[in-house]
Scaffold this active site. Structure first.
Site, PDB file in Angstrom:
ATOM      1  N   ARG A 170      16.461  -0.165 -17.698  1.00 43.99           N
ATOM      2  CA  ARG A 170      16.123  -1.163 -18.737  1.00 43.99           C
ATOM      3  C   ARG A 170      17.295  -1.408 -19.679  1.00 43.99           C
ATOM      4  O   ARG A 170      17.424  -2.507 -20.219  1.00 43.99           O
ATOM      5  CB  ARG A 170      14.908  -0.699 -19.535  1.00 43.99           C
ATOM      6  CG  ARG A 170      13.652  -0.807 -18.724  1.00 43.99           C
ATOM      7  CD  ARG A 170      12.429  -0.649 -19.574  1.00 43.99           C
ATOM      8  NE  ARG A 170      11.256  -0.893 -18.759  1.00 43.99           N
ATOM      9  CZ  ARG A 170      10.033  -0.581 -19.102  1.00 43.99           C
ATOM     10  NH1 ARG A 170       9.798  -0.008 -20.254  1.00 43.99           N
ATOM     11  NH2 ARG A 170       9.030  -0.845 -18.308  1.00 43.99           N
ATOM     12  N   LYS A 176      -7.488  -2.873  -9.566  1.00 44.91           N
ATOM     13  CA  LYS A 176      -8.736  -3.559  -9.931  1.00 44.91           C
ATOM     14  C   LYS A 176      -8.670  -5.074  -9.876  1.00 44.91           C
ATOM     15  O   LYS A 176      -7.702  -5.675 -10.319  1.00 44.91           O
ATOM     16  CB  LYS A 176      -9.095  -3.177 -11.358  1.00 44.91           C
ATOM     17  CG  LYS A 176      -9.515  -1.744 -11.530  1.00 44.91           C
ATOM     18  CD  LYS A 176      -9.858  -1.566 -12.973  1.00 44.91           C
ATOM     19  CE  LYS A 176     -10.423  -0.198 -13.265  1.00 44.91           C
ATOM     20  NZ  LYS A 176     -10.530  -0.039 -14.724  1.00 44.91           N
ATOM     21  N   GLY A 234       5.682  -2.338 -12.504  1.00 44.96           N
ATOM     22  CA  GLY A 234       6.373  -1.051 -12.312  1.00 44.96           C
ATOM     23  C   GLY A 234       6.173  -0.462 -10.930  1.00 44.96           C
ATOM     24  O   GLY A 234       7.120   0.027 -10.310  1.00 44.96           O
ATOM     25  N   GLY A 284       3.286  -6.367 -17.898  1.00 42.69           N
ATOM     26  CA  GLY A 284       2.257  -7.194 -18.538  1.00 42.69           C
ATOM     27  C   GLY A 284       2.706  -8.638 -18.691  1.00 42.69           C
ATOM     28  O   GLY A 284       1.934  -9.571 -18.462  1.00 42.69           O
TER      29      GLY A 284
HETATM   30  P1  AMP Z   1      -2.215  -1.834 -10.728  1.00 41.95           P
HETATM   31  O1  AMP Z   1      -1.680  -1.207 -11.975  1.00 41.95           O
HETATM   32  O2  AMP Z   1      -3.498  -2.546 -10.925  1.00 41.95           O
HETATM   33  O3  AMP Z   1      -1.174  -2.643  -9.992  1.00 41.95           O
HETATM   34  O4  AMP Z   1      -2.613  -0.628  -9.773  1.00 41.95           O
HETATM   35  C1  AMP Z   1      -1.682   0.256  -9.246  1.00 41.95           C
HETATM   36  C2  AMP Z   1      -2.405   1.468  -8.764  1.00 41.95           C
HETATM   37  O5  AMP Z   1      -3.370   1.103  -7.821  1.00 41.95           O
HETATM   38  C3  AMP Z   1      -1.496   2.476  -8.107  1.00 41.95           C
HETATM   39  O6  AMP Z   1      -1.397   3.618  -8.911  1.00 41.95           O
HETATM   40  C4  AMP Z   1      -2.191   2.776  -6.776  1.00 41.95           C
HETATM   41  O7  AMP Z   1      -2.269   4.156  -6.501  1.00 41.95           O
HETATM   42  C5  AMP Z   1      -3.584   2.229  -7.005  1.00 41.95           C
HETATM   43  N1  AMP Z   1      -4.222   1.835  -5.737  1.00 41.95           N
HETATM   44  C6  AMP Z   1      -3.742   1.008  -4.808  1.00 41.95           C
HETATM   45  N2  AMP Z   1      -4.580   0.952  -3.757  1.00 41.95           N
HETATM   46  C7  AMP Z   1      -5.630   1.746  -4.031  1.00 41.95           C
HETATM   47  C8  AMP Z   1      -6.806   2.107  -3.339  1.00 41.95           C
HETATM   48  N3  AMP Z   1      -7.081   1.634  -2.132  1.00 41.95           N
HETATM   49  N4  AMP Z   1      -7.641   2.973  -3.941  1.00 41.95           N
HETATM   50  C9  AMP Z   1      -7.360   3.475  -5.145  1.00 41.95           C
HETATM   51  N5  AMP Z   1      -6.275   3.172  -5.853  1.00 41.95           N
HETATM   52  C10 AMP Z   1      -5.405   2.320  -5.316  1.00 41.95           C
END
Ligand code: AMP
Length: 397
Positions: A35, A197, A350, A373
């Site tokens: 960064r 999510k 990230g 974000g």
């Molecule tokens: P995000 O911050 O929403 O991009 O989510 C990233 C996180 O989603 C990472 O830490 C991954 O380990 C988690 N992730 C990705 N695929 C899955 C899955 N099938 N089940 C649970 N966690 C997941």
């Protein structure tokens, strides 16, 4: 939006808002200086132009109070090494002491101010605090893309006080690359969205449906879609309250003739652990006590096919729990396919940044955004308040 290279900086006091929000270990050592390095083009340009360079940033969340844990002093040391010259460190960001230190600067000198968030006025976009920062400079440069989705005194209110305002090269690049993809993309245009999510990225999915030719959905969020299609998903991540939204996304994709790609198979386990038994199954066949933790080989192949021959790719979010080796293949394979596509590829977040580095393909990605974000809010189609402030106040110089 005006850029730093359109402003005369000679003999000027130039305030550059940076993002030195770097990771540190318990001893206060910076563990990744990426960064800081991201701002070097802007900082070097300003020093070479013969200005006095005043750098400001936040670090962590000190909540308006001074604390050694969140001091930017270590960043001054690292920056000094990177620039090959002394970086003066000021132990506050406003006040008489700093004003005096700035008035003693010579052209080409660099000073780093202490953490802006040691003052509560920073995050409140407080006008009085912004006025005190503005007293330090003749020119204001915003280079902190990663915080441009939040109004702060150092990226919004300050532009009301300084006559000459512009973007640094990092902020300019971020916005330009993003616009290249989203405003007038070379087609076919594909977005890959993964991560945990649906609820975090519903706005992103809705906005992308208006723009892309193909939308690839992987990661934990895909299981909400799979459940919405009527399949059981065992213990996989699933947001029941988002099922209707997932259905709407699928209908809208059909209506808009967007090719929506969802997993056809997945890597499953009973728990998310590195040493657990794993199996591969079709998405219709996830056993009751098992969970999907990565996309399977059939999906890797289908997603990779969808990336062949495309011209623009935007990617945010991993395809599985890539932090654990047994569930990392999907994310790394997609990283390799993005790299191989030859498309203009822009990634953000990230995890996705880490994934392309771990996959060893980061040098084949056209642009890696420094914003998590902020990148997501751009993908949602939102305007960036800090960019707006620059656009409104950058025409005065
Ligand atoms: P995000 O911050 O929403 O991009 O989510 C990233 C996180 O989603 C990472 O830490 C991954 O380990 C988690 N992730 C990705 N695929 C899955 C899955 N099938 N089940 C649970 N966690 C997941």
């Amino acid at each position: 939006m005006k850029c730093i290279d359109q402003i005369n900086l000679k003999d000027k006091r130039v305030f550059i808002r940076c993002d030195f929000n770097v990771p540190m270990d318990k001893q206060g050592n910076i563990t990744d200086d990426a960064r800081i390095r991201a701002h070097l083009p802007t900082i070097n340009y300003a020093t070479d132009a013969g200005s006095k360079v005043i750098l400001a940033s936040h670090l962590g969340r000190p909540k308006g109070k001074k604390s050694e844990e969140f001091s930017l002093r270590p960043a001054a040391k690292v920056l000094s090494g990177l620039l090959g010259k002394e970086v003066i460190f000021a132990d506050d960001c406003i006040g008489e002491g700093v004003e005096k230190a700035v008035s003693n600067m010579k052209d080409g000198d660099v000073i780093l101010l202490e953490n802006l968030r040691f003052h509560s006025g920073e995050e409140k976009n407080d006008v009085e605090f912004a006025g005190k920062l503005a007293r330090l400079c003749d020119v204001y440069i915003d280079d902190a893309f990663a915080v441009s989705h939040r109004k702060a005194a150092s990226n919004a209110a300050i532009t009301e006080f300084v006559k000459s305002c512009a973007a640094g090269f990092l902020l300019k690049n971020e916005i330009e690359y993003f616009n290249k993809a989203m405003k007038n993309p070379a087609r076919p245009f594909v977005a890959i969205i993964g991560g945990a999510k649906v609820s975090d990225k519903i706005g992103v999915l809705e906005n992308l449906l208006e723009k892309v030719d193909t939308l690839i959905v992987g990661g934990g969020m895909a299981f909400t879609f799979i459940r919405a299609m009527g399949y059981e998903t065992g213990n996989s991540l699933c947001e029941v309250e988002m099922l209707d939204k997932a259905r709407t996304i699928m209908e809208k994709a059909k209506e808009k003739k967007v090719n929506l790609c969802l997993p056809v198979d997945c890597v499953i386990a009973e728990k998310a652990a590195a040493d657990t038994e794993v199996r591969v199954c079709k998405i219709e066949e996830i056993p009751k006590d098992w969970m999907g933790l990565d996309i399977g080989p059939g999906t890797i192949s289908a997603f990779s096919d969808a990336l062949r021959g495309v011209k623009t790719i935007i990617w945010n979010g991993p395809m599985g729990v890539f932090e654990l080796e047994p569930f990392s293949k999907g994310t790394f394979s997609i990283a390799a396919s993005v790299a191989k596509s030859g498309a203009l590829s822009i990634i953000g977040g990230g995890d996705t940044d880490l994934a392309v580095h771990r996959a060893g393909v980061s040098d084949k990605i056209s642009y890696i955004s420094t914003g998590g974000g902020a990148f997501l809010e751009l993908l949602e189609g939102k305007t960036m308040p800090a960019v707006e402030a620059l656009e409104n106040n950058g025409g005065n110089s």
